[in-house]
Design an enzyme around this catalytic site. Structure first.
Site, PDB file in Angstrom:
ATOM      1  N   CYS A  10      50.795 -33.177  46.300  1.00 43.80           N
ATOM      2  CA  CYS A  10      51.340 -33.041  48.126  1.00 43.80           C
ATOM      3  C   CYS A  10      51.707 -33.933  47.685  1.00 43.80           C
ATOM      4  O   CYS A  10      52.676 -34.721  46.382  1.00 43.80           O
ATOM      5  CB  CYS A  10      49.924 -33.507  48.558  1.00 43.80           C
ATOM      6  SG  CYS A  10      48.715 -34.662  48.254  1.00 43.80           S
ATOM      7  N   CYS A  84      54.343 -29.455  49.784  1.00 49.62           N
ATOM      8  CA  CYS A  84      55.590 -30.116  48.757  1.00 49.62           C
ATOM      9  C   CYS A  84      56.077 -29.810  48.978  1.00 49.62           C
ATOM     10  O   CYS A  84      57.073 -29.052  48.361  1.00 49.62           O
ATOM     11  CB  CYS A  84      54.994 -30.795  47.445  1.00 49.62           C
ATOM     12  SG  CYS A  84      54.603 -30.126  46.873  1.00 49.62           S
ATOM     13  N   CYS A  88      57.713 -28.482  43.945  1.00 45.33           N
ATOM     14  CA  CYS A  88      57.100 -28.614  42.557  1.00 45.33           C
ATOM     15  C   CYS A  88      57.684 -27.473  41.795  1.00 45.33           C
ATOM     16  O   CYS A  88      58.242 -26.392  42.560  1.00 45.33           O
ATOM     17  CB  CYS A  88      55.768 -28.294  43.536  1.00 45.33           C
ATOM     18  SG  CYS A  88      54.467 -27.867  42.514  1.00 45.33           S
TER      19      CYS A  88
END
Length: 132
Positions: A10, A84, A88
């Site tokens: 996250c 996120c 990522c």
């Protein structure tokens, strides 16, 4: 796959991903390798998330937010993101899941409990799928 590795990601690695990692460690034990990280890690784990997990008998108070690295993504068999998005890194051949969950940051315990409970349900399903 001998012992699967799961990476929870996250933004701050302070709430959702820490709770998910705590549940997975608690429910799967040494049958699964558990990692968590954040694209912009906070200074510490969210105190309300720590309190919500303590109600479940799971201690995440000693955890520290960690920065997301490409090597962590490469090590993981399953990458679970929680807000996120594009930050990522994508590694071909990995299994990715995006869990849409409210962010517990700045929320009181009453708002964090339902997030925690939803995470538990998703982690229980993941454990059943990965290790039976």
């Amino acid at each position: 796959m001998t012992r699967p590795t799961v990476l929870f990601v996250c933004v701050h690695n302070a709430g959702r991903s820490q709770m998910a990692a705590g549940y997975l460690q608690h429910l799967a034990g040494d049958r699964v390798e558990v990692l968590s990280a954040g694209s912009q890690p906070a200074d510490q784990v969210n105190r309300v998330a720590v309190a919500a997990m303590a109600e479940e008998g799971i201690d995440i108070a000693s955890e520290q937010p960690k920065v997301l690295t490409e090597s962590a993504v490469r090590e993981a068999d399953v990458v679970i993101t929680m807000g996120c998005g594009d930050e990522c890194p994508y590694v071909p051949g990995k299994r990715y899941e995006d869990w849409v969950l409210d962010d517990p940051a700045g929320q009181g315990i009453e708002a964090v409990r339902p997030i925690r409970d939803e995470i538990r349900g998703r982690v229980e399903a993941l454990v059943a799928e990965l290790v039976g």
